[in-house]
Design a protein around this motif. Structure first.
Motif, PDB file in Angstrom:
ATOM      1  N   LEU B 250     -13.141  48.424  50.688  1.00 63.86           N
ATOM      2  CA  LEU B 250     -11.799  49.788  51.216  1.00 63.86           C
ATOM      3  C   LEU B 250     -12.258  49.815  49.103  1.00 63.86           C
ATOM      4  N   LEU B 251     -11.843  49.265  48.486  1.00 63.53           N
ATOM      5  CA  LEU B 251     -12.513  49.355  47.246  1.00 63.53           C
ATOM      6  C   LEU B 251     -13.912  49.977  46.502  1.00 63.53           C
ATOM      7  N   THR B 252     -14.171  49.457  47.103  1.00 59.41           N
ATOM      8  CA  THR B 252     -15.922  50.765  46.877  1.00 59.41           C
ATOM      9  C   THR B 252     -16.357  51.913  46.535  1.00 59.41           C
ATOM     10  N   ARG B 253     -14.755  52.623  48.601  1.00 62.12           N
ATOM     11  CA  ARG B 253     -14.390  53.373  48.832  1.00 62.12           C
ATOM     12  C   ARG B 253     -13.313  54.252  47.289  1.00 62.12           C
ATOM     13  N   PHE B 254     -12.297  53.220  46.869  1.00 61.32           N
ATOM     14  CA  PHE B 254     -11.162  53.810  46.444  1.00 61.32           C
ATOM     15  C   PHE B 254     -12.017  54.243  45.060  1.00 61.32           C
ATOM     16  N   LEU B 255     -13.074  53.542  43.919  1.00 59.63           N
ATOM     17  CA  LEU B 255     -13.866  52.972  43.181  1.00 59.63           C
ATOM     18  C   LEU B 255     -14.196  54.710  43.211  1.00 59.63           C
ATOM     19  N   ALA B 256     -14.759  55.008  44.989  1.00 63.18           N
ATOM     20  CA  ALA B 256     -16.038  56.392  44.004  1.00 63.18           C
ATOM     21  C   ALA B 256     -15.352  57.142  44.084  1.00 63.18           C
ATOM     22  N   ASN B 257     -14.201  57.412  45.160  1.00 71.00           N
ATOM     23  CA  ASN B 257     -13.478  58.227  45.646  1.00 71.00           C
ATOM     24  C   ASN B 257     -12.193  58.832  43.604  1.00 71.00           C
ATOM     25  N   TRP B 258     -12.376  57.894  43.494  1.00 69.22           N
ATOM     26  CA  TRP B 258     -10.749  57.884  41.543  1.00 69.22           C
ATOM     27  C   TRP B 258     -12.327  57.964  40.707  1.00 69.22           C
ATOM     28  N   LEU B 259     -13.653  57.677  40.908  1.00 70.13           N
ATOM     29  CA  LEU B 259     -14.526  58.326  40.087  1.00 70.13           C
ATOM     30  C   LEU B 259     -14.868  59.532  39.813  1.00 70.13           C
ATOM     31  N   VAL B 260     -14.951  59.913  41.631  1.00 68.24           N
ATOM     32  CA  VAL B 260     -15.770  61.661  40.725  1.00 68.24           C
ATOM     33  C   VAL B 260     -13.843  62.541  40.412  1.00 68.24           C
ATOM     34  N   SER B 261     -13.850  62.791  42.184  1.00 75.69           N
ATOM     35  CA  SER B 261     -12.259  63.042  41.460  1.00 75.69           C
ATOM     36  C   SER B 261     -11.382  62.884  39.532  1.00 75.69           C
ATOM     37  N   ALA B 262     -11.266  62.035  39.271  1.00 74.38           N
ATOM     38  CA  ALA B 262     -11.544  62.004  37.161  1.00 74.38           C
ATOM     39  C   ALA B 262     -12.181  62.676  36.705  1.00 74.38           C
ATOM     40  N   LEU B 263     -13.660  62.606  37.480  1.00 75.27           N
ATOM     41  CA  LEU B 263     -14.835  63.147  36.559  1.00 75.27           C
ATOM     42  C   LEU B 263     -14.781  64.575  36.564  1.00 75.27           C
ATOM     43  N   LEU B 264     -13.932  65.060  38.144  1.00 73.07           N
ATOM     44  CA  LEU B 264     -14.194  66.312  38.406  1.00 73.07           C
ATOM     45  C   LEU B 264     -12.911  66.875  37.314  1.00 73.07           C
ATOM     46  N   LEU B 265     -11.775  66.228  37.389  1.00 72.68           N
ATOM     47  CA  LEU B 265     -10.063  66.789  36.996  1.00 72.68           C
ATOM     48  C   LEU B 265     -11.224  66.386  35.463  1.00 72.68           C
TER      49      LEU B 265
END
Lengths: 234, 401
Positions: B250-265
């Motif tokens: 779950l941590l890998t899923r969270f990190l991936a989603n977090w990083l992509v959304s943060a980079l997008l923002l």
């Protein structure tokens, strides 16, 4: 029937007891799995075949069960188990949006630098995936997806392959193709454990178990036709 | 670790692939949030929209110091400054503009009105409203009330000074001093009112901007659903037959989603901070604290989305819950209606919701502050992630962490 004299080792399974609430599907099973054989486990729908395979593969916990191999309990020693057992569940364990290559690399235990070599191993070459590696899984046919699922298990060159209904939902051509892959895998001296509802699959089987009323019964030969049906219905 | 690195790579790839959908989601969100604001303003003020409107002032004293200050005063009031512009016109032009709906009201000032008020004459100001515009009525009634309050304060000051001069036996000087006294009184009243208005207006507007950004984040991240939806049971069977641990997966899923959304923002924030000239004293700064803000804010939304997807096991239900929860939480935390309008229990609860913390952090970000609400934000991230792990384990029926 295949030659059974090459069997030198066994896996001893004991204390395997499993219930779904009040439904006691596996009742303190104790049995041996001769290595080098192709073993089929047959039974009616809901008899617990898939549950049994998932426990043997380590996908489902079964406290109290022991799977002894060369003095090791494979159910406890995860690293050893995953190095010698490959598992293909009934539906495809794949990420559909990813490429075939991505999926294979995910399940490959080795280093990325060794991946190309693993792909060119004879068991992988047999599956003829080279032309599909860049394709997304969700663009493949059901038969091709099954082939990729088999590849995810074979990429680690396991000694034992556990496969739940290899021919489920495949057309006649793909069924024959799948059977041929499994026959080839067994010919190379590996152990095959599968469940099936397809009598044709028994052509590649050397040892037959029937699962009835929570008990696993080894048959002295691979039954066929009406005789097999009678035994399953009992 | 090799397995988790590969899982992370695939999850990152999956999230990257849905970025175009997230962009579309953001555009749609802007549309729906705009619609929401319009409907809210309609229901709150019975007006079609909160666009700026003009009010005509008819006066012959436009060039006098008193009138200039009075116009500056009413233009700066919290309600009028958001929606009204004042324009001095002739009576004829003003009435024609009112008829043609070019102005929403006409205020007819009698000659020498300010002096009249200061010296107790109290000549009435006539106000003509356009038809069916209750929003303008709300604003203008505030305007007239505040104007009267301000002028009465100045009037009291002038009378007090006159009494003081009389008491001190300086009546002879009073005639000369009146003008200075009036201007001084007027200036002091205005400077105090201005100070009050400046402090009040900015946070109100900033709060609504923060609320809109929060909704935008929650709505647009709902489009990450294809990347966050659960894999099939067989995938998990094989994954957990090996050495994989649920929480690390779950941590890998969270990190991936977090990083992509943060980079997008970040992709949106960087050009805005670099080139845009934002209104209302918004300061988008390119400092490490602001980047940390963005990453923390995205981490909260990513952990929340992961929790909902794990809880429901169904992408459409998770999206629906995400939209519903975000609006409800924002409402409870006073991001839609001011907290003063909410029941006390809800208000108390709302202060601790993630939307309240996010709103506060966004306000700090918009004001270019270096402050970071690290603990509350981390608390919510950990809470959502832990809830996701527990839910996942319960659903999986496994017992290992």
């Amino acid at each position: 029937m295949h030659d059974t004299e090459r069997t030198t080792e066994i896996i001893q399974v004991s204390g395997l007891d499993y219930s779904y609430r009040k439904n006691h599907v596996l009742d303190h099973l104790q049995f041996t799995l001769p290595l080098g054989e192709s073993i089929a486990i047959l039974g009616a729908n809901g008899s617990g075949k898939s549950t049994l395979l998932s426990i043997l593969a380590g996908a489902r916990r079964c406290p109290g069960a022991v799977m002894e191999y060369q003095g090791h309990d494979l159910l406890k020693e995860t690293k050893l188990r995953s190095s010698i057992i490959g598992y293909v569940p009934q539906s495809d364990p794949l990420m559909p949006d990813m490429s075939v290559r991505d999926n294979l690399l995910l399940w490959y235990h080795g280093k990325r630098s060794d991946f190309a070599a693993a792909l060119s191993a004879p068991s992988m070459q047999m599956l003829q995936l080279d032309g599909f590696l860049k394709k997304k899984v969700n663009t493949l046919s059901g038969g091709m997806r099954k082939r990729v699922s088999l590849a995810t298990a074979l990429i680690n060159a396991p000694q034992i392959l556990i496969m739940d209904e290899p021919a489920a939902a495949l057309d006649l051509c793909y069924k024959a193709e799948m059977r041929e892959y499994l026959r080839q895998f067994h010919k190379e001296g590996h152990t095959l454990i599968l469940t099936t509802h397809d009598e044709e699959d028994l052509s590649i089987i050397s040892v037959l178990y029937l699962l009835r009323g929570g008990q696993l019964q080894k048959q002295d030969r691979v039954l066929r036709g009406d005789e097999l049906l009678r035994e399953i219905r009992q | 670790m090799r397995l988790y690195a590969r899982l992370f790579r695939l999850e990152f790839k999956k999230n990257l692939r849905v970025v175009p959908f997230v962009a579309v989601g953001a555009v749609l969100s802007v549309f729906f949030i705009g619609l929401l604001v319009m409907l809210a303003s309609k229901s709150m003020y019975q007006s079609e929209h909160l666009a700026r409107a003009e009010v005509a002032l008819v006066t012959n004293d436009a060039e006098t110091d008193y009138m200039k200050q009075a116009i500056r005063y009413i233009s700066n009031m919290s309600s009028t400054s958001l929606s009204l512009d004042f324009k001095v016109m002739s009576e004829e032009n003003a009435m024609r503009a009112l008829k043609q709906h070019e102005v929403i009201a006409v205020m007819l000032f009698p000659d020498d009105v300010i002096n009249g008020i200061l010296y107790g004459r109290n000549d009435p100001i006539t106000v003509y409203f356009s038809e069916d515009d209750s929003l303008s009525a709300v604003f203008l009634s505030e305007l007239t009330w505040s104007g009267a309050r301000m002028l009465s304060a100045a009037q009291a000051g002038t009378y007090s000074a006159a009494e003081l001069y009389t008491t001190l036996g300086a009546e002879a000087e009073l005639g000369k001093a009146y003008n200075d006294i009036d201007i001084l009184n007027f200036n002091y009243v205005l400077s105090r009112e201005n100070l009050y208005i400046t402090e009040e207006t900015l946070p109100v507007f900033m709060t609504y901007i923060a609320s809109a950004v929060i909704l935008l984040l929650f709505f647009s991240t709902a489009a990450f659903a294809p990347a966050l939806k659960k894999e099939n049971t067989s995938f998990y069977d094989v994954l957990f037959s090996g050495k994989a641990y649920s929480c690390l997966y779950l941590l890998t899923r969270f990190l991936a989603n977090w990083l992509v959304s943060a980079l997008l923002l970040l992709l949106v924030y960087l050009p805005l901070a670099r080139f845009a000239d934002p209104p209302f004293d918004i300061q988008l700064r390119l400092i490490p604290e602001c980047f940390a803000d963005l990453f923390l804010i995205c981490a909260v939304t990513a952990a929340f989305a992961l929790f909902l997807h794990t809880l429901t096991g169904s992408a459409p239900v998770a999206i629906l819950l995400q939209l519903l929860c975000s609006v409800l939480m924002l409402f409870a935390s006073g991001g839609i209606l001011p907290p003063a309008f909410l029941p006390s229990g809800l208000r108390a609860l709302g202060q601790h919701l993630p939307t309240a913390i996010l709103s506060e952090q966004l306000l700090l970000l918009l004001q270019g502050s270096r402050d970071i609400l690290l603990l509350p934000l981390l608390g919510w991230i950990v809470l959502f992630f832990a809830a996701a792990c527990i839910t996942f384990l319960i659903r999986k029926g496994a017992k290992r962490l």
